[in-house]
Motif scaffolding. Structure first.
Motif, PDB file in Angstrom:
ATOM      1  N   PHE A   1       0.834  -1.198   0.000  1.00  0.00           N
ATOM      2  CA  PHE A   1       0.000   0.000   0.000  1.00  0.00           C
ATOM      3  C   PHE A   1       0.871   1.252   0.000  1.00  0.00           C
ATOM      4  N   ALA A   2       0.421   2.255  -0.748  1.00  0.00           N
ATOM      5  CA  ALA A   2       1.085   3.559  -0.799  1.00  0.00           C
ATOM      6  C   ALA A   2       0.024   4.633  -0.648  1.00  0.00           C
ATOM      7  N   THR A   3       0.458   5.822  -0.277  1.00  0.00           N
ATOM      8  CA  THR A   3      -0.475   6.934  -0.128  1.00  0.00           C
ATOM      9  C   THR A   3       0.215   8.231  -0.513  1.00  0.00           C
ATOM     10  N   LEU A   4      -0.566   9.289  -0.589  1.00  0.00           N
ATOM     11  CA  LEU A   4      -0.008  10.597  -0.920  1.00  0.00           C
ATOM     12  C   LEU A   4      -0.881  11.681  -0.313  1.00  0.00           C
ATOM     13  N   TYR A   5      -0.369  12.896  -0.372  1.00  0.00           N
ATOM     14  CA  TYR A   5      -1.183  14.060  -0.030  1.00  0.00           C
ATOM     15  C   TYR A   5      -1.243  14.950  -1.257  1.00  0.00           C
ATOM     16  N   GLY A   6      -2.452  15.358  -1.599  1.00  0.00           N
ATOM     17  CA  GLY A   6      -2.637  16.253  -2.723  1.00  0.00           C
ATOM     18  C   GLY A   6      -4.086  16.652  -2.837  1.00  0.00           C
TER      19      GLY A   6
END
Length: 558
Positions: free
Chosen positions: A333-338
């Protein structure tokens, strides 16, 4: 271009040229033609039994470009697209980019006042509209017709009857073969800085704003994600999110084009059929909203969810118990902020950050943007302190240019030459960004600040609760600095959880100041076209219908 060592989705190292073209080369048509040249016979799109190679898809893009140009679409012309997920949507997005026109993607489920707002606030003169949506469009347009409309038949005619007139000129969507779609006309070659899309923000706290997006912005967004996740040309990206949404465009469609990989397109999200839709196509990467992941988690395991090739799941926000998700689905799993306005600001690589605190949104992309955490006076706060996330890009035209027709909101959000996200967060000593919640999504009760997001996560963890939406309502203590907590919730299938029972669960698990006072069970929660809960609708409902709630203080229905 730069040269990077990145980790592919199967865990091996891959040294390849940086995916991002030079800034001036970041146009939609440049990216598309690069993919067609490099992999003409490679599979580009799989959709409901239909397969298109890059060369075959390019023919469709040329036909769509010719159709638009023949009708008078020129650089800067605004074209509304109101379709469900289907190949024609992709051809239109690419054709609009080729011409240098401005696309206005509208969610296919939009209707009523929201649909009218989308069409009127963007001054669209052209539109491609599904026949199934024609009656909805007619109800909001009235006699104020668009200039030119193509109707795409997406349901049998006997199911909808006669299609009403929506444009002064109206034709069936039927692009024809073209010998020359104008690709060599130097006056029609768009630049990286040209406006490309009017993308609506989610509008969870009020009317959606149309963000003016340049050609370079979504390409930058997409390929920074692809680089960070280590994706390669062998990926098969699955999305069932609407193509009107930045997630489908920038987390699936454009990364696939940038890599010369394959898009597997679903019509819409279904909890019951999700893994059955993913598994037959050997999909390797999926992008989900956090709410979608939680709904899948609550579903009983199926054979398809363990017998598939998915190796990367990009999800926003990151789940608290991410290791459990990894174990169940056997994927990193990966995530980001945007935001629609600028993304990604930070990102984690697949499999990273599992042991970090809640709200982890990955390391800040310092080669890409500057980030400050500021207080109410726009003064930077110390490391580890919560404040508003403010962002400033290094390159021009990779942040939203403005809000169309909303100059005051533009100036407010870009005050002091920083884009103010409206989100609370903090940065740790490793330069990892943490999302805490929306500025408008917090409240103060009994002298304590309450994170609405955190409270909703706890409520949704209770057995029998499918979704929970928390809002602040005025305290009857008469203290304007204090709030009471109201919650709307829906139940999982086959359960009969009542408001009183939810209160008992909350009493056992929550601090007294976090315990909701007003509780109401509903069949459905109002949502935006991108499945975000409409808190503005709930606040208005609570103002007039508080008597329909269970009152936890009196232990009775009001």
């Amino acid at each position: 271009m730069t040269t990077d060592t990145i980790r592919t989705s199967d865990g091996s190292d891959l040294v390849q040229p940086g995916l991002l073209p030079e800034l001036r080369d970041r146009t939609v048509d440049n990216l598309w033609r690069r993919a067609v040249r490099s992999k003409p016979e490679g599979t580009f799109l799989l959709w409901e039994g239909n397969e298109f190679t890059y060369a075959e898809a390019d023919v469709e893009v040329a036909k769509a470009s010719g159709m638009l140009r023949d009708a008078g679409v020129t650089p800067g012309t605004r074209v509304a697209v109101l379709l469900d997920n289907r190949p024609e949507y992709i051809w239109l997005l690419l054709a609009i980019g080729r011409i240098g026109a401005v696309g206005v993607p509208i969610h296919a489920e939009a209707k009523g006042q929201l649909l009218g707002h989308f069409l009127r606030s963007t001054d669209c003169s052209y539109g491609v509209i599904a026949s199934s949506q024609a009656a909805n469009v007619e109800s909001v347009l009235g006699e104020d017709l668009l200039g030119y409309v193509w109707i795409l038949d997406d349901v049998p005619a006997d199911e909808i009857g006669t299609v009403p007139r929506l444009g002064r000129v109206q034709e069936p969507y039927a692009p024809k073969d073209v010998a020359d779609d104008g690709k060599d006309d130097e006056h029609r070659v768009p630049r990286f800085s040209d406006n490309y899309l009017l993308m609506f923000t989610s509008g969870t706290s009020g009317p959606s704003k149309a963000a003016v997006v340049s050609q370079a912005q979504p390409i930058t967004h997409a390929l920074k994600i692809a680089e960070s996740c280590g994706w390669n040309a062998q990926e098969r990206f699955y999305t069932c999110l609407p193509l009107s949404h930045a997630n489908a465009q920038c987390h699936t469609l454009l990364p696939a084009i940038g890599l010369g990989a394959t898009v597997v397109l679903g019509r819409r999200f279904s909890v019951r059929k999700f893994w059955a839709d993913v598994q037959p196509f050997d999909c390797t990467a999926v992008s989900l909203l956090g709410s979608m992941l939680q709904l899948l988690w609550k579903k009983a395991p199926s054979p398809e969810e363990s017998d598939n090739r998915v190796s990367t799941v990009l999800v926003v926000p990151f789940p608290r118990n991410v290791q459990e998700f990894d174990d169940r689905y056997q994927a990193r799993f990966a995530t980001l902020y945007g935001l629609t306005e600028c993304a990604p600001v930070s990102i984690s690589r697949p499999g990273e950050g599992y042991d970090r605190p809640a709200g982890m949104a990955g390391r800040i992309l310092r080669d890409h943007n500057d980030v400050r955490i500021v207080d109410a006076d726009d003064i930077e706060v110390p490391l580890g302190t919560v404040g508003e996330i403010a962002v400033r890009r290094h390159d021009p035209y990779i942040t939203v240019q403005r809000y169309y027709g909303r100059e005051r909101e533009t100036w407010d959000d870009f005050r002091n030459l920083w884009f103010h996200t409206g989100d609370f967060g903090y940065v740790d000593e490793d330069d990892v960004l943490y999302f805490v919640g929306r500025k408008s999504d917090s409240l103060r009760r009994r002298g304590e600040n309450v994170s609405i997001r955190e409270l909703e996560e706890v409520l949704q963890s209770f057995t029998g609760v499918l979704e929970a939406a928390v809002i602040a309502v005025p305290s009857d203590l008469g203290d304007m600095s204090e709030d009471d907590i109201a919650v709307y919730f829906t139940s999982e299938d086959g359960t009969q959880l009542t408001a009183e029972q939810l209160d008992l669960l909350a009493e056992a698990e929550l601090s007294r100041y976090m315990r909701p006072r007003y509780i109401r069970h509903v069949d459905d929660l109002p949502k935006t076209p991108t499945s975000k809960i409409r808190k503005d609708v709930l606040r208005r409902d609570a103002e007039v219908n508080l008597t329909q709630f269970f009152d936890a203080e009196t232990r009775r229905q009001i």
